[in-house]
Design a protein around this motif. Structure first.
Motif, PDB file in Angstrom:
ATOM      1  N   HIS A   1       0.571  -0.916   0.048  1.00 19.41           N
ATOM      2  CA  HIS A   1       0.258   0.067  -0.335  1.00 19.41           C
ATOM      3  C   HIS A   1       1.045   1.335  -0.487  1.00 19.41           C
ATOM      4  O   HIS A   1       0.311   2.309  -0.524  1.00 19.41           O
ATOM      5  CB  HIS A   1      -0.876  -0.284   0.948  1.00 19.41           C
ATOM      6  N   GLN A   2       2.231   1.145   0.510  1.00 18.25           N
ATOM      7  CA  GLN A   2       2.739   2.560   0.865  1.00 18.25           C
ATOM      8  C   GLN A   2       3.850   2.519  -0.814  1.00 18.25           C
ATOM      9  O   GLN A   2       3.373   3.702  -1.247  1.00 18.25           O
ATOM     10  CB  GLN A   2       4.023   2.121   2.486  1.00 18.25           C
ATOM     11  N   CYS A   3       4.017   1.317  -1.660  1.00 12.83           N
ATOM     12  CA  CYS A   3       4.616   1.553  -2.629  1.00 12.83           C
ATOM     13  C   CYS A   3       3.314   2.127  -3.677  1.00 12.83           C
ATOM     14  O   CYS A   3       3.924   2.848  -4.463  1.00 12.83           O
ATOM     15  CB  CYS A   3       5.019   0.445  -3.137  1.00 12.83           C
ATOM     16  N   ALA A   4       2.346   1.718  -3.545  1.00 11.81           N
ATOM     17  CA  ALA A   4       1.011   2.341  -4.328  1.00 11.81           C
ATOM     18  C   ALA A   4       1.408   3.545  -4.382  1.00 11.81           C
ATOM     19  O   ALA A   4       1.088   4.553  -4.774  1.00 11.81           O
ATOM     20  CB  ALA A   4      -0.502   2.019  -4.083  1.00 11.81           C
ATOM     21  N   LEU A   5       1.453   3.939  -2.253  1.00 12.55           N
ATOM     22  CA  LEU A   5       1.061   5.373  -2.234  1.00 12.55           C
ATOM     23  C   LEU A   5       1.679   6.440  -3.450  1.00 12.55           C
ATOM     24  O   LEU A   5       1.996   7.646  -3.023  1.00 12.55           O
ATOM     25  CB  LEU A   5       0.716   5.764  -0.701  1.00 12.55           C
TER      26      LEU A   5
ATOM     27  N   GLY B   1       2.179   7.476  -6.610  1.00 13.30           N
ATOM     28  CA  GLY B   1       1.308   8.833  -7.151  1.00 13.30           C
ATOM     29  C   GLY B   1       0.097   7.669  -7.709  1.00 13.30           C
ATOM     30  O   GLY B   1      -0.659   8.055  -8.652  1.00 13.30           O
ATOM     31  N   ASP B   2      -0.376   6.262  -7.426  1.00  9.97           N
ATOM     32  CA  ASP B   2      -0.846   5.098  -8.307  1.00  9.97           C
ATOM     33  C   ASP B   2      -2.031   6.332  -8.229  1.00  9.97           C
ATOM     34  O   ASP B   2      -3.275   6.712  -7.010  1.00  9.97           O
ATOM     35  CB  ASP B   2      -1.260   4.201  -8.082  1.00  9.97           C
ATOM     36  N   ALA B   3      -3.463   5.642  -9.222  1.00  9.07           N
ATOM     37  CA  ALA B   3      -5.266   6.357  -8.587  1.00  9.07           C
ATOM     38  C   ALA B   3      -5.562   5.380  -8.178  1.00  9.07           C
ATOM     39  O   ALA B   3      -6.434   5.048  -8.277  1.00  9.07           O
ATOM     40  CB  ALA B   3      -5.652   6.948 -10.388  1.00  9.07           C
ATOM     41  N   GLU B   4      -5.350   4.340  -9.074  1.00  9.74           N
ATOM     42  CA  GLU B   4      -5.712   3.377  -8.294  1.00  9.74           C
ATOM     43  C   GLU B   4      -4.788   2.198  -7.169  1.00  9.74           C
ATOM     44  O   GLU B   4      -4.016   1.706  -7.789  1.00  9.74           O
ATOM     45  CB  GLU B   4      -6.868   2.003  -9.681  1.00  9.74           C
ATOM     46  N   ALA B   5      -5.351   1.045  -6.412  1.00  7.22           N
ATOM     47  CA  ALA B   5      -4.778   0.083  -6.100  1.00  7.22           C
ATOM     48  C   ALA B   5      -5.650  -0.874  -6.121  1.00  7.22           C
ATOM     49  O   ALA B   5      -6.986  -0.998  -6.416  1.00  7.22           O
ATOM     50  CB  ALA B   5      -4.385   0.788  -4.403  1.00  7.22           C
TER      51      ALA B   5
ATOM     52  N   ASN C   1      -3.978   7.130   3.638  1.00  4.02           N
ATOM     53  CA  ASN C   1      -2.798   6.484   4.241  1.00  4.02           C
ATOM     54  C   ASN C   1      -2.338   5.019   3.929  1.00  4.02           C
ATOM     55  O   ASN C   1      -3.650   4.584   3.508  1.00  4.02           O
ATOM     56  CB  ASN C   1      -2.345   7.517   5.482  1.00  4.02           C
ATOM     57  N   ALA C   2      -1.142   4.170   4.421  1.00  6.00           N
ATOM     58  CA  ALA C   2      -1.390   3.579   4.152  1.00  6.00           C
ATOM     59  C   ALA C   2      -2.569   2.034   4.726  1.00  6.00           C
ATOM     60  O   ALA C   2      -2.844   1.231   3.852  1.00  6.00           O
ATOM     61  CB  ALA C   2      -0.110   2.460   4.436  1.00  6.00           C
ATOM     62  N   SER C   3      -2.980   2.565   5.953  1.00  3.89           N
ATOM     63  CA  SER C   3      -3.411   2.254   6.792  1.00  3.89           C
ATOM     64  C   SER C   3      -5.336   2.170   5.995  1.00  3.89           C
ATOM     65  O   SER C   3      -5.942   1.145   6.054  1.00  3.89           O
ATOM     66  CB  SER C   3      -4.097   1.872   7.969  1.00  3.89           C
ATOM     67  N   SER C   4      -5.527   3.549   6.050  1.00  3.90           N
ATOM     68  CA  SER C   4      -6.930   3.603   5.003  1.00  3.90           C
ATOM     69  C   SER C   4      -7.202   3.313   3.687  1.00  3.90           C
ATOM     70  O   SER C   4      -7.837   2.595   3.892  1.00  3.90           O
ATOM     71  CB  SER C   4      -6.990   5.059   5.288  1.00  3.90           C
TER      72      SER C   4
END
Ligand code: GRF
Length: 225
Positions: free
Chosen positions: A130-134, A137-141, A170-173
């Protein structure tokens, strides 16, 4: 290998909270169950895994195979494999099982071993997805259910669900949003397998006689049949 004429037996491997395990317990329960299967056993490598309580509460046999009791990864995996086989599973489900598995173990169960990974594979195998996707700057995970092969998070994809990444995530949300779709896609894939629609052949995932592409089928919120 696919099960068509009897109730399929599942063995679920966990290491933690077991919310995906819960989605299997819920899907297998009741008269109108979404998943025509029985959870024969839950196995954890961690004695403190909360998911063990979820299994106990509904009377599912649950076993601890503590990796710290073994001198090597190979010994642990051989023992774990024996315990799994003693329950004669049709499908082995990795549900937050946080151990890297040896090729010997994977090959023992190949074709009937599936995993869920919290990213849109092939993006972000491994940890901290999740941190990697954030950070990217990805729009989707999202999450991907895939057959397990000896390559970490590299086996053929079966079903993927996407969620938006919001500006204040953030990573947890983000993890919580992804988990909510994990709980939909994982039992869906198990039902495909247990009803004989899904198999792994020649290193490819095949659903309804069609080879799935690199990212598998995409989950639709309208329901995946
Ligand atoms: C999930 O995010 C799953 O994708 C990953 O580990 C987590 C397990 O969560 N492999 P839970 O224990 O099922 O709640």
């Amino acid at each position: 290998m696919a099960v068509t004429n009897q109730t399929a037996r599942l063995v679920v491997l966990i290491s933690g909270g077991g919310s995906n395990l819960q989605s299997f317990i819920d899907a297998c329960g009741g008269d109108n169950s979404d998943l025509d299967a029985k959870i024969a056993a839950v196995i954890s490598n961690k004695p403190e895994a909360k998911g063990l309580d979820r299994a106990s509460q509904v009377g599912i046999p649950n076993i601890i195979v503590d990796h710290r009791a073994f001198d090597s990864r190979e010994e642990f995996d051989a023992n774990l494999g024996d315990v799994i086989e003693s329950f004669a599973p049709d499908l082995v489900i990795l549900a937050g099982f946080m151990r890297i598995l040896t090729p010997n173990f994977v090959n023992r169960f190949i074709g009937k071993l599936i995993n869920i990974h919290p990213s849109l594979l092939p993006a972000y195998p491994g940890l901290h997805t999740h941190q990697c996707a954030l950070d990217a700057g990805d729009a989707e995970a999202g999450a991907t259910v895939h057959f397990v092969t000896p390559e970490l998070d590299g086996g053929p994809a079966i079903l993927q669900a996407k969620v938006p990444i919001l500006a204040d995530d953030n990573a947890s949300s983000l993890a919580a949003r992804v988990l909510s779709v994990e709980h939909k896609i994982y039992p869906t894939v198990a039902q495909w397998f247990c009803s004989g629609r899904l198999e792994m052949k020649n290193g490819q995932a095949i659903l309804d006689n069609q080879v799935l592409g690199q990212t598998g089928r995409t989950f639709s919120q309208d329901g995946e049949r």
